[in-house]
Each structure stands twice: as C-alpha cells, then as structure tokens.
Write a protein that holds these residues in place. Structure first.
Motif, PDB file in Angstrom:
ATOM      1  N   ARG A   1       0.814  -1.168   0.107  1.00  0.00           N
ATOM      2  CA  ARG A   1       0.045  -0.008  -0.153  1.00  0.00           C
ATOM      3  C   ARG A   1       0.803   1.354  -0.150  1.00  0.00           C
ATOM      4  O   ARG A   1       2.128   1.133   0.394  1.00  0.00           O
TER       5      ARG A   1
ATOM      6  N   GLU B   1       0.404   5.299   1.780  1.00  0.00           N
ATOM      7  CA  GLU B   1      -0.342   6.032   2.162  1.00  0.00           C
ATOM      8  C   GLU B   1       0.125   7.511   2.340  1.00  0.00           C
ATOM      9  O   GLU B   1       1.036   7.906   2.279  1.00  0.00           O
TER      10      GLU B   1
ATOM     11  N   LYS C   1      -6.181  10.942   5.698  1.00  0.00           N
ATOM     12  CA  LYS C   1      -5.303  10.000   5.242  1.00  0.00           C
ATOM     13  C   LYS C   1      -6.111   9.104   4.138  1.00  0.00           C
ATOM     14  O   LYS C   1      -7.035   8.686   4.553  1.00  0.00           O
TER      15      LYS C   1
ATOM     16  N   THR D   1      -5.123   5.837   1.769  1.00  0.00           N
ATOM     17  CA  THR D   1      -4.475   4.436   1.679  1.00  0.00           C
ATOM     18  C   THR D   1      -4.958   3.947   0.292  1.00  0.00           C
ATOM     19  O   THR D   1      -6.098   3.411   0.027  1.00  0.00           O
TER      20      THR D   1
END
Length: 334
Positions: free
Chosen positions: A181, A183, A252, A254
């Motif tokens: 991932r 972020e 945030k 992701t």
C-alpha cells in the motif's frame, strides 16, 4: 542500505504540542475572519521560477496582472501566503519514506521535497512513479501489464494532499510506501462543516479556494470535488477501493497495491480455511500475534501456537521477535 527502527523516530509525522499551538492560532485567525492563503506572507522576497515554467508549459500567461487576479498579491501589491506557497521559497514540505514489507520496522529510503507546490507536485509524482512497478502476465498470445497502483489514483491522491492541506500547520505532509500500500497523510482534517459522507458523494468543501483556482487554471484539477471519486473509480476493475481515514488534524488516503492483492488471492486458493482467515486478518492489520489467533478462533494458546508455527513452516508467515514479543507478518520479498 536499510535503516532500523531507531531511525524511524526522525520520521515522526506530527508533534502533538505543535499541533495544539497551531490549532489555537488557526482558531484565532478564523474567528477574525481571515484565511491563511489570503493573509500577508512574512517572506516578501519571493521568486516564481517553477510556477512560471508550469504556466508556460501550458501556454498560460503569468505576470503581475495574473498574480493579482489569482490572489498571489493583494490589492496593496503585497505577497500573500498563497504567493509563498507558489514561490520557490515555499517552506512547506512533503516527506516520503519507503518501508520494507508491510510495517514500519525497517525503511529503505527517505526524501523530503521542497520548493513551490508545483515543483513538489512534479518531483513527488516522478518519485512515486519509480516505485509504481509493472507486472506483466501472458494470457494466450497477449501480454497484460498491470501497474501496482492506477496512475490516476496516485495523481489524485497527491493533488488532494497539495490542494486541501491545512497550511496553517507547519508540519510536513507524509507519504509512506509499503509493499502492499501507499499512504498519503495530509495535515488538517476536513474543512469546517464537511463530513466524510459528503466528500464521498462528490461535494466540495474547499479550504484553500485561491490555491484550488490556481490548480484549476492549470487544468490539474477538472472540477471541485471529483478527485476522491476518480480514485475510487480507478480501482473498480480490481474489486477493491482506497481507504480514507480522518481525524481532527489529519486526512489519510491509503491506496492498496493491486498486484500485492492479486498475490494474496492466489495464496488463499491453496490454504486451509483457518489459514485463509489469518491471512485475511493480516491484509487489514499487517501483523498478528498468538493472542489475536486465540480471539479469532476461540482456541487455547497451544492450538493458536501450532497454527502459527505451521504457517511459518509453510512460508505463509514470517516470524518477528522472540518470547512474549513474537508476532507474525506476511513474508517479505527476497
């Protein structure tokens, strides 16, 4: 060269004391009816080489008249904070960290990007592209290439970070790249009056209206409120979607690694039901302990230990630590 956990301290995202001080300052400014981007910049010796190049690239004129229209200078001819953000002297930065595996135990690289927001935009995107690997698979006579991350999603996540960040906070924005991932952690939560459900439906709550107008003029954003929807749509064909988390001081995003997800799916096809549940848990939490397994299956410590040990022997898990601190993660690439 790998950097160890002791060095990760330098990548601390937000100092809570600084946040409190900046939050108080922001509340005072908003009470007075002022907005950060329209206020006078403390720094007045500004140059705009990167911004001029970006405007020229698109065949758009950029001079004193445009500076005033855009809000880079105010009616008195004084540079505003928007001018500071567009200038080569911009003191707001984006920090990036490349981690090994799916946690923050070891990181492989770190960078800090500075200068005009337009320069940061170009430099950071090029950097992200270096880590956006392409996987090719042969389907009959046709080669099918899949990027780890849809380029549209990377672009929109970065633009969202730049345009909607709360610049009354001085802390750097953060981008963390893991095996599975990426972020994007932007400073400042949602704009006043906005809810996550509003954002997901395409409603626009713009904290930095003049900054957004600059990006709109440069055709970097097409219309307000569409960035999040574009990110979501870019993942539809893969059966997954980006994750958005909001606190009072952070926003945030992701983005899941498409190819890492495909690897997990293939892996799940060759494991038992219990092992599949453990791997699914790791997909969300990135690490698991014996106590976690006990709770998931309602089993004894010895039964949980046997399952984890078997999965380690089958190379489905990788053990970290010893004794009471033992935990398990997905195996890292060699």
């Amino acid at each position: 060269m790998n950097f160890r956990e002791s060095e990760v301290v330098e990548l601390k995202e937000i100092d809570t004391e600084d946040i409190k001080k900046e939050l108080i300052r922001r509340m005072i400014k908003e009470t007075d009816g002022d907005r950060f981007e329209g206020m006078r910049s403390v720094e007045q010796e500004l140059t705009f080489n990167a911004t001029e190049q970006e405007f020229a690239l698109r065949g758009i004129e950029f001079g004193k008249s445009q500076e005033k229209t855009l809000g880079i200078i105010n009616s008195d001819g004084i540079y505003t904070n928007l001018g500071l953000l567009m200038s080569d002297q911009c003191n707001y930065t984006i920090k990036t960290a490349i981690f090994q595996g799916n946690d923050q135990m070891v990181f492989k690289d770190r960078q800090e990007f500075s200068g005009s927001l337009l320069k940061q935009m170009n430099d950071v995107y090029r950097y992200l592209e270096l880590y956006n690997k392409t996987r090719g698979e042969i389907n009959g006579l046709v080669r099918v290439d899949t990027r780890d991350y849809p380029p549209v999603a990377l672009r929109e996540a970065l633009l969202n970070m730049l345009v909607h960040r709360d610049y009354s906070f001085s802390a750097s924005a953060m981008i963390k790249i893991f095996d599975n991932r990426v972020e994007f952690i932007s400073i400042g939560g949602l704009a006043t009056g906005a809810e996550l459900s509003d954002i997901m439906t395409g409603a626009s709550f713009c904290r930095n209206q003049n900054l957004a107008n600059v990006f709109f003029r440069l055709e970097l954003i097409e219309a307000y409120g569409t960035g999040i929807q574009k990110m979501m749509q870019s993942y539809e064909e893969y059966g997954m979607k980006p994750k958005i988390e909001i606190t009072s001081n952070t926003f945030k995003v992701t983005l899941p690694n498409v190819n890492a997800f495909e690897d997990e799916i293939k892996q799940l096809q060759n494991v038992s039901e219990e092992e599949a549940l453990v791997l699914s848990y790791l997909k969300e939490h990135y690490r698991i302990t014996r106590a976690d397994v006990e709770k998931i299956f309602d089993v004894s410590p010895s039964t949980a230990s046997r399952l984890l040990r078997r999965m380690s022997e089958e190379n489905l898990l990788q053990q970290q630590g010893k004794g009471r601190s033992v935990r398990y993660i997905l195996p890292r690439e060699k």
